[in-house]
Design a protein around this motif. Sequence first.
Motif, mmCIF file in Angstrom:
data_model
loop_
_atom_site.group_PDB
_atom_site.id
_atom_site.type_symbol
_atom_site.label_atom_id
_atom_site.label_comp_id
_atom_site.label_asym_id
_atom_site.label_seq_id
_atom_site.Cartn_x
_atom_site.Cartn_y
_atom_site.Cartn_z
ATOM 1 N N ARG A 48 -0.777 2.380 15.539
ATOM 2 C CA ARG A 48 -0.256 2.328 14.172
ATOM 3 C C ARG A 48 -1.237 1.559 13.294
ATOM 4 N NH1 ARG A 48 5.848 0.156 15.463
ATOM 5 N NH2 ARG A 48 4.596 -1.633 16.166
ATOM 6 N N LEU A 49 -1.311 1.954 12.029
ATOM 7 C CA LEU A 49 -2.145 1.251 11.057
ATOM 8 C C LEU A 49 -1.253 0.714 9.945
ATOM 9 C CD1 LEU A 49 -4.928 0.395 9.979
ATOM 10 C CD2 LEU A 49 -5.053 2.605 8.816
ATOM 11 N N PHE A 50 -1.284 -0.596 9.758
ATOM 12 C CA PHE A 50 -0.533 -1.247 8.690
ATOM 13 C C PHE A 50 -1.500 -1.651 7.575
ATOM 14 C CE2 PHE A 50 2.086 -1.774 12.436
ATOM 15 C CZ PHE A 50 3.370 -1.542 11.955
ATOM 16 N N SER A 51 -1.016 -1.580 6.347
ATOM 17 C CA SER A 51 -1.828 -1.914 5.183
ATOM 18 C C SER A 51 -1.157 -3.040 4.404
ATOM 19 C CB SER A 51 -1.982 -0.690 4.277
ATOM 20 O OG SER A 51 -2.352 -1.060 2.965
ATOM 21 N N VAL A 52 -1.969 -4.002 3.935
ATOM 22 C CA VAL A 52 -1.437 -5.102 3.124
ATOM 23 C C VAL A 52 -1.360 -4.741 1.642
ATOM 24 C CG1 VAL A 52 -2.151 -6.905 4.737
ATOM 25 C CG2 VAL A 52 -3.723 -6.178 2.923
ATOM 26 N N GLY A 53 -1.496 -3.453 1.318
ATOM 27 C CA GLY A 53 -1.311 -3.006 -0.058
ATOM 28 C C GLY A 53 -2.601 -2.872 -0.837
ATOM 29 N N LEU A 71 -0.017 7.744 2.699
ATOM 30 C CA LEU A 71 1.391 7.389 2.824
ATOM 31 C C LEU A 71 2.199 8.470 3.540
ATOM 32 C CD1 LEU A 71 1.934 5.884 -0.736
ATOM 33 C CD2 LEU A 71 1.743 4.622 1.421
ATOM 34 N N GLU A 72 1.662 9.672 3.623
ATOM 35 C CA GLU A 72 2.372 10.753 4.312
ATOM 36 C C GLU A 72 2.030 10.813 5.799
ATOM 37 O OE1 GLU A 72 4.629 11.891 2.371
ATOM 38 O OE2 GLU A 72 3.663 10.771 0.738
ATOM 39 N N LYS A 73 1.100 9.995 6.234
ATOM 40 C CA LYS A 73 0.744 9.970 7.654
ATOM 41 C C LYS A 73 1.789 9.182 8.433
ATOM 42 C CE LYS A 73 -3.404 11.933 7.213
ATOM 43 N NZ LYS A 73 -3.755 13.220 7.847
ATOM 44 N N PRO A 74 2.301 9.722 9.529
ATOM 45 C CA PRO A 74 3.358 9.005 10.266
ATOM 46 C C PRO A 74 2.887 7.719 10.923
ATOM 47 C CG PRO A 74 2.631 10.960 11.455
ATOM 48 C CD PRO A 74 1.998 11.040 10.102
ATOM 49 N N TRP A 75 1.593 7.548 11.072
ATOM 50 C CA TRP A 75 1.046 6.350 11.724
ATOM 51 C C TRP A 75 0.638 5.268 10.721
ATOM 52 C CZ3 TRP A 75 -3.750 6.259 9.598
ATOM 53 C CH2 TRP A 75 -4.379 7.501 9.326
ATOM 54 N N PHE A 76 0.820 5.530 9.434
ATOM 55 C CA PHE A 76 0.359 4.619 8.391
ATOM 56 C C PHE A 76 1.549 3.948 7.726
ATOM 57 C CE2 PHE A 76 -1.132 3.618 4.063
ATOM 58 C CZ PHE A 76 -2.299 2.929 4.362
ATOM 59 N N HIS A 77 1.494 2.609 7.619
ATOM 60 C CA HIS A 77 2.618 1.848 7.090
ATOM 61 C C HIS A 77 2.092 0.781 6.128
ATOM 62 C CE1 HIS A 77 4.980 3.686 10.321
ATOM 63 N NE2 HIS A 77 3.973 3.363 11.107
ATOM 64 N N ALA A 78 2.358 0.949 4.843
ATOM 65 C CA ALA A 78 1.840 0.037 3.817
ATOM 66 C C ALA A 78 2.967 -0.802 3.226
ATOM 67 C CB ALA A 78 1.161 0.827 2.707
ATOM 68 N N VAL A 79 2.587 -1.950 2.664
ATOM 69 C CA VAL A 79 3.490 -2.713 1.802
ATOM 70 C C VAL A 79 3.044 -2.490 0.361
ATOM 71 C CG1 VAL A 79 3.997 -4.447 3.560
ATOM 72 C CG2 VAL A 79 2.117 -4.840 1.942
ATOM 73 N N LEU A 80 3.915 -2.847 -0.555
ATOM 74 C CA LEU A 80 3.607 -2.712 -1.971
ATOM 75 C C LEU A 80 2.596 -3.773 -2.388
ATOM 76 C CD1 LEU A 80 4.687 -1.053 -4.509
ATOM 77 C CD2 LEU A 80 6.024 -3.110 -5.014
ATOM 78 N N GLY A 81 1.544 -3.339 -3.069
ATOM 79 C CA GLY A 81 0.579 -4.267 -3.646
ATOM 80 C C GLY A 81 0.789 -4.384 -5.141
#
Length: 247
Positions: A48-53, A71-81
């Motif tokens: 999984r890849l997480f993003s800090v925004g 954002l449409e990738k099932p392995w990508f998870h971002a927070v709001l920046g």
Amino acid sequence: MTPNHAPLVQHHAANATGRDFIVGDLHGCVEALRYLLREVEFDTARDRLFSVGDLIDRADCASCEAALALLEKPWFHAVLGNHEDSLCAVAEGRLPRYRWYGIGGGWAQHLSADALVQYGQRLRRLPLARVVGEGAQRFNLLHAEFLGSDADLDRAHFDADTRERMLWGRDIVLGTAEAPPREALSLTYVGHTPVREIRMIGSHFYLDTGAFITEGCLTIVEALTTRRWSVSMTDARAHGAAAIALP
């Protein structure tokens, strides 16, 4: 009240089968991300890849839209920046476009109002924070900074000042506020403030190394380890990043 159509904090179970990575502020530098995902041999079935925004702004339109497509990738998870929040504010009629353009939103000046609203609706589904795992294996992600505890984060009742700090705060990295100790707040990955090298301050792990800056780079770290990878856009392009497909 600021509209928000998603849980303010989203929880994820620990990754029992693969690895978790966290990437710093992207600002449209998708070519550098492609290069780094190849370097870490990212496996979409297990990792999984997480993003800090801050996926967007300070880049051209094609690059920002490519970042939003993640954002449409099932392995990508971002927070709001704060840059995503600014787009939302423009789309919702609470911020004039020119104010957003002044902090890097100029890429969107040719987007229709309808297109901007659609992006805003998608971005409003992003949480302010993500929590991964439990106990000693827990880590948190948010964009800028948080002065509370794990319990405060889990409670997810943020007043306007706390929300502003989570999106825009720089007091910890500037030395005008103390980061919560690890005993109170689990390892918390953040971005927002570009640093020359990734650094720990109390519970906060700063990993925005200025991908959009000529002398900066994009950094990925493997969660809860000391493993890290960085590349500048110049070097990524020199190594053929434009021809590398996303996983």
